[in-house]
Design an enzyme around this catalytic site. Structure first.
Site, PDB file in Angstrom:
ATOM      1  CB  CYS A   2      -9.889   9.198  65.986  1.00 37.79           C
ATOM      2  SG  CYS A   2      -9.816  10.873  65.379  1.00 37.79           S
ATOM      3  CD  GLU A 105     -14.355   8.236  70.255  1.00 37.70           C
ATOM      4  OE1 GLU A 105     -14.479   7.753  69.108  1.00 37.70           O
ATOM      5  OE2 GLU A 105     -13.263   8.387  70.795  1.00 37.70           O
TER       6      GLU A 105
END
Length: 235
Positions: A2, A105
């Site tokens: 993340c 992502e």
DNA sequence: CCAGACGTTGTT
DNA sequence: GTCTGG
DNA sequence: CCAGACGTTGTT
DNA sequence: GTCTGG
């Protein structure tokens, strides 16, 4: 992992969702491209605070060291967070949640998308994501107070594993209070809180434009789904 | 003993 | 500050 | 996480 | 290629 996320909810909505009483002394703008070292909201028990993303190593000697160290510690591995010198103290006593509307992502080699294709992940029920985080307070030689925070990661599971091999650690609502309970200091007990039954519960994702790549871009268009010509279905 | 790292990701 | 490698 | 720098001199 | 800053 993340390394970029979005939070488009208003402070009042966040407060309602996490049942917090105290609000921070200032409001952060809604943001679809939140990046490391930026100020973000954190939730500790019944208050919302603000901290800079990326944990400042506790032994940093000046503001420059602090900035550099936090750029390297935006995530902490759930597998080892309890023993790493940078994280272990915060893990024992300064756990928090980080609210997010969704996160980005970048697809990796073996997944369902072309490498580097950005993907936006959010919940399918319009609730906010709750990342597990750890925060700490660092005070510069000049006496400046800097609160900072890292987001905990784990192995990706299920559908998400087709995008990337790591994902943030989400905490379900039934574990929030125990997670944020600073009187709970038994390391094994705390570690057990990170074993979710359904680590990817209620998650959905879709590919987005590469606008998010540059931190100069922002806006709701960053999270809009796009159609990809010929999706590579390797599974 | 001192010096230097202390972090994650992904890729090979 | 604390640990590891040399 | 990605983008952008990665260098020195002298001058303002 | 690798590091730093945002």
């Amino acid at each position: 992992m993340c390394g970029r996320f979005a939070l488009s909810a208003l402070l009042t909505d966040i407060a309602e969702e996490f049942s917090t009483k105290a609000l921070p002394d200032r409001t952060l703008p809604v943001d679809w491209n939140i990046k490391p070292t930026q100020d973000i909201y954190i939730i500790k028990n019944d208050e919302i605070n603000i901290a800079s993303w990326g944990l400042i190593a506790p032994w940093s000697k000046n503001s420059h060291d602090a900035l550099r160290s936090q750029s390297q510690a935006i995530n902490a591995r759930s597998e080892s967070v309890h023993e790493k010198p940078t994280f272990r103290s915060a893990f024992r006593t300064h756990r928090c949640l980080v609210p997010a509307s969704g996160y980005y992502e970048w697809a990796t080699e073996l997944g369902r998308y072309k490498t580097k294709q950005p993907v936006f992940i959010s919940r399918d029920d319009n609730k906010l994501l709750a990342f597990a985080g750890i925060y700490d307070r660092w005070i510069s030689p000049q006496g400046e107070i800097k609160d900072s925070v890292a987001i905990i990661t784990r192995d990706a599971v299920g559908e998400l594993a087709k995008v990337h091999n790591r994902m943030p650690l989400f905490l379900s609502q039934d574990r929030w209070s125990a997670w944020m309970d600073s009187s709970l200091t038994d390391v094994e007990h705390i570690r057990a809180l990170m074993n979710a039954l359904k680590p990817d519960d209620h998650l959905r994702y879709w590919p987005v434009k590469p606008l998010v790549n540059s931190i100069r871009n922002n806006g709701a268009e960053l999270v809009e789904p796009i159609e990809l010509g010929e999706p590579e279905t390797l599974f």
